[in-house]
Motif scaffolding. Structure first.
Motif, PDB file in Angstrom:
ATOM      1  N   ARG A  24       0.784  -1.087  -0.240  1.00 26.53           N
ATOM      2  CA  ARG A  24      -0.007  -0.099   0.017  1.00 26.53           C
ATOM      3  C   ARG A  24       0.832   1.169  -0.122  1.00 26.53           C
ATOM      4  N   ILE A  25       0.809   2.135  -1.002  1.00 28.31           N
ATOM      5  CA  ILE A  25       1.787   3.070  -1.295  1.00 28.31           C
ATOM      6  C   ILE A  25       0.934   4.541  -1.184  1.00 28.31           C
ATOM      7  N   VAL A  26       1.570   5.636  -0.580  1.00 24.19           N
ATOM      8  CA  VAL A  26       1.131   6.678  -0.386  1.00 24.19           C
ATOM      9  C   VAL A  26       2.135   7.644  -1.709  1.00 24.19           C
ATOM     10  N   LEU A  27       1.517   8.310  -2.446  1.00 19.03           N
ATOM     11  CA  LEU A  27       2.109   8.918  -3.262  1.00 19.03           C
ATOM     12  C   LEU A  27       2.443  10.457  -2.866  1.00 19.03           C
ATOM     13  N   VAL A  28       3.768  11.170  -2.530  1.00 19.12           N
ATOM     14  CA  VAL A  28       4.104  12.299  -2.010  1.00 19.12           C
ATOM     15  C   VAL A  28       4.581  13.156  -2.982  1.00 19.12           C
ATOM     16  N   GLY A  29       3.677  14.005  -3.426  1.00 19.37           N
ATOM     17  CA  GLY A  29       4.134  14.909  -4.557  1.00 19.37           C
ATOM     18  C   GLY A  29       3.545  14.539  -5.775  1.00 19.37           C
ATOM     19  N   CYS A  30       2.586  15.461  -6.110  1.00 23.65           N
ATOM     20  CA  CYS A  30       1.647  15.119  -7.348  1.00 23.65           C
ATOM     21  C   CYS A  30       1.766  16.312  -8.496  1.00 23.65           C
ATOM     22  N   TRP A  81       1.956  12.915 -11.316  1.00 25.37           N
ATOM     23  CA  TRP A  81       0.863  12.966 -12.252  1.00 25.37           C
ATOM     24  C   TRP A  81       1.189  11.978 -13.256  1.00 25.37           C
ATOM     25  N   GLU A  82       2.432  11.908 -13.978  1.00 28.30           N
ATOM     26  CA  GLU A  82       2.781  10.951 -15.052  1.00 28.30           C
ATOM     27  C   GLU A  82       2.558   9.587 -14.257  1.00 28.30           C
ATOM     28  N   VAL A  83       3.243   9.373 -13.027  1.00 28.35           N
ATOM     29  CA  VAL A  83       3.404   7.931 -12.470  1.00 28.35           C
ATOM     30  C   VAL A  83       1.981   7.524 -12.148  1.00 28.35           C
ATOM     31  N   ALA A  84       1.288   8.322 -11.499  1.00 27.35           N
ATOM     32  CA  ALA A  84      -0.244   8.206 -11.056  1.00 27.35           C
ATOM     33  C   ALA A  84      -0.869   7.720 -12.379  1.00 27.35           C
ATOM     34  N   SER A  85      -0.767   8.491 -13.532  1.00 30.04           N
ATOM     35  CA  SER A  85      -1.672   7.900 -14.407  1.00 30.04           C
ATOM     36  C   SER A  85      -1.085   6.969 -15.485  1.00 30.04           C
ATOM     37  N   ARG A  86       0.283   6.786 -15.504  1.00 31.28           N
ATOM     38  CA  ARG A  86       0.910   5.520 -16.173  1.00 31.28           C
ATOM     39  C   ARG A  86       1.067   4.436 -15.415  1.00 31.28           C
ATOM     40  N   ALA A 105      -2.849  10.225  -1.871  1.00 34.83           N
ATOM     41  CA  ALA A 105      -2.055  11.307  -2.716  1.00 34.83           C
ATOM     42  C   ALA A 105      -1.910  12.579  -1.983  1.00 34.83           C
ATOM     43  N   VAL A 106      -0.693  12.881  -1.861  1.00 36.96           N
ATOM     44  CA  VAL A 106      -0.327  14.060  -0.841  1.00 36.96           C
ATOM     45  C   VAL A 106       0.270  15.171  -1.714  1.00 36.96           C
ATOM     46  N   ASP A 107      -0.258  16.395  -1.730  1.00 37.02           N
ATOM     47  CA  ASP A 107       0.587  17.755  -2.173  1.00 37.02           C
ATOM     48  C   ASP A 107      -0.182  18.937  -1.673  1.00 37.02           C
ATOM     49  N   PRO A 108       0.916  19.629  -1.289  1.00 36.82           N
ATOM     50  CA  PRO A 108       0.200  21.058  -0.903  1.00 36.82           C
ATOM     51  C   PRO A 108      -0.729  21.740  -1.744  1.00 36.82           C
ATOM     52  N   ALA A 118      -6.257  15.836  -7.841  1.00 41.04           N
ATOM     53  CA  ALA A 118      -6.618  15.192  -9.448  1.00 41.04           C
ATOM     54  C   ALA A 118      -6.069  13.614  -9.375  1.00 41.04           C
ATOM     55  N   VAL A 119      -5.121  13.652  -8.801  1.00 46.03           N
ATOM     56  CA  VAL A 119      -4.672  12.200  -8.480  1.00 46.03           C
ATOM     57  C   VAL A 119      -5.770  11.259  -7.778  1.00 46.03           C
ATOM     58  N   GLY A 120      -6.200  11.772  -6.589  1.00 44.82           N
ATOM     59  CA  GLY A 120      -7.378  11.039  -5.959  1.00 44.82           C
ATOM     60  C   GLY A 120      -8.337  10.884  -6.543  1.00 44.82           C
ATOM     61  N   ASP A 121      -8.934  11.911  -7.541  1.00 46.34           N
ATOM     62  CA  ASP A 121      -9.917  11.646  -8.393  1.00 46.34           C
ATOM     63  C   ASP A 121      -9.874  10.644  -9.287  1.00 46.34           C
ATOM     64  N   LEU A 122      -8.552  10.591  -9.785  1.00 49.33           N
ATOM     65  CA  LEU A 122      -8.159   9.477 -11.035  1.00 49.33           C
ATOM     66  C   LEU A 122      -8.149   8.144 -10.689  1.00 49.33           C
ATOM     67  N   LEU A 123      -7.571   8.105  -9.265  1.00 49.87           N
ATOM     68  CA  LEU A 123      -7.615   6.693  -8.439  1.00 49.87           C
ATOM     69  C   LEU A 123      -8.553   6.293  -7.553  1.00 49.87           C
ATOM     70  N   GLY A 124      -9.469   7.174  -7.317  1.00 51.37           N
ATOM     71  CA  GLY A 124     -10.338   7.134  -6.315  1.00 51.37           C
ATOM     72  C   GLY A 124      -9.755   6.811  -4.907  1.00 51.37           C
TER      73      GLY A 124
END
Ligand SMILES: NC(=O)c1ccc[n+]([C@@H]2O[C@H](COP(=O)([O-])OP(=O)(O)OC[C@H]3O[C@@H](n4cnc5c(N)ncnc54)[C@H](O)[C@@H]3O)[C@@H](O)[C@H]2O)c1
Length: 360
Positions: free
Chosen positions: A18-24, A29-34, A49-52, A59-65
């Motif tokens: 289970r991975i948290v993406l820090v920096g969107c 974004w490329e890594v989230a979508s690809r 998904a984490v980003d200030p 956007a990443v949260g919406d893409l991946l739920g």
């Protein structure tokens, strides 16, 4: 961010990481979508998904739920269970963020360059060695099929005696890569050498072994002294083997569809390592007197394919309890060359010995 009380949920190595993406930002974004939109074999999944910048995390949260947060501390406070953190942060933030995650026993994937100073690299390598967690670096070139094929061809003697190596990274920055402004300019965490230099050092080290000294020159042409987005640097490198190499780096040059980013000049053959960002045209090509038009020695690939390979390798290292392909120590060796090049630039362009940041 306080992750000190956090412990991995499964010390034995989770079946699904289970991975948290820090920096969107751009690469996040490329890594989230690809990659995270279609995780390989269900072996991992993004859980937050984490980003200030709320719009980017959202956007990443919406893409991946998955839920979006402004910081990793918020993820912890919300009680989200996770095993690993994929960090896609600006250069000056890599060291503190990675050390904090490792101190909490979580696995971490850090973007290149490992750090911006030798001192930070040393404490990152120490943190990776002290932690039982897997610490990997998202350095693409060792994962590219073309680089692997060229390395194997050299080892198999297909090029004959290698006389010299050359690399070229020449293109024009634009769009999302310039959006937040930290990448270009003369600051200690910016510039083409920190942004691209560790990439091609990694590439050169795969083909030619350890680099022992480097001399650097930069263009002073008026058009190159512009807004910081235009920067041209030339390196001459000496390998420990005695081999020599040349590297051209330029921001502000026209990019081609597929470029020979590395050329191996051998006594029997030449090998080009072609890298393609917009299409699937990347491959290694061997030219010899019998086949002057060249023969492909690796399958076609897109540079961004390597982002999946890097995440897959990191996850496999976690579940199989093995080292990742690019460790913090390996990335520290790339950084050492870039720091030596920066010292050469500051001191008139002469050769500077590459001081190993960590032994081995
Ligand atoms: N391997 C590659 O091919 C490749 C390509 C591009 C970028 N990169 C690397 O990826 C990294 C990021 O580059 P980028 O172009 O995506 O930069 P970026 O500025 O577009 O994105 C970075 C993001 O991090 C966010 N951020 C800042 N502080 C944060 C914090 N404390 N917590 C969470 N998020 C935070 C920013 O808001 C931003 O959205 C750099 O190290 C860069 O060198 C690698």
């Amino acid at each position: 961010m306080n992750t000190a009380s956090a412990v991995p949920s499964d010390q034995a190595g989770p079946a699904t990481v289970r991975i948290v993406l820090v920096g969107c930002g751009a690469i996040g974004w490329e890594v989230a979508s690809r990659v995270y939109a279609q995780p390989t074999g269900g072996r991992y999944r993004l859980v937050a998904a984490v980003d200030p910048h709320a719009d980017r995390a959202g956007a990443v949260g919406d893409l991946l739920g998955v839920p979006a947060f402004a910081s990793l501390a918020e993820v912890l406070a919300a009680g989200v269970a996770f095993d690993a953190v994929d960090q896609r942060l600006p250069h000056h933030l890599h060291a503190d963020a990675a050390v904090e995650v490792l101190a909490a026993g979580r696995h971490v994937l850090v973007e290149k360059p490992l750090a911006t100073s030798a001192a930070d690299a040393v404490r990152m390598v120490a943190a990776s060695q002290d932690s039982g967690a897997v610490a990997a670096v998202a350095e693409n070139y060792p994962h590219l099929s073309a680089v692997r094929a060229a390395r194997h061809a050299i080892a198999a003697g297909r090029a004959g005696t290698v006389r010299a190596l050359r690399t070229t990274r020449a293109y024009t920055l634009g769009g999302a890569w310039l959006r937040d402004g930290w990448r270009t300019g003369a600051g200690p965490s910016s510039g083409i050498m920190l942004d691209q230099g560790t990439h091609h050092t990694s590439l050169l080290r795969r083909l030619g072994g350890r680099i022992s000294a480097v001399a650097a020159q930069h263009s002073t042409a008026p058009e190159d002294a512009g807004d910081g987005a235009v920067e041209t640097v030339l390196l001459t490198v000496r390998f420990a083997s005695g081999l020599v190499g040349h590297c051209v780096y330029s921001w502000g040059a026209a990019a081609l569809a597929d470029e020979a980013e590395a050329t191996v000049f051998g006594s029997k053959a030449r090998i080009d390592v072609r890298v393609s960002y917009e299409a699937d045209l990347g491959h290694a090509r061997l030219f010899d007197p019998g086949t002057p038009q060249g023969t492909a020695i690796s399958a076609p690939e897109n540079y961004y394919d390597s982002h999946r390979l890097m995440v897959d390798d990191w996850v496999a290292a976690i579940t199989e309890r093995r080292r990742p392909l690019v460790t913090f120590a390996d990335a520290a060796a790339d950084l050492a060359v870039v720091l030596a090049a920066a010292a050469s630039l500051r001191h008139g362009g002469g050769f500077v010995d590459v001081a190993e940041i960590v032994g081995g």
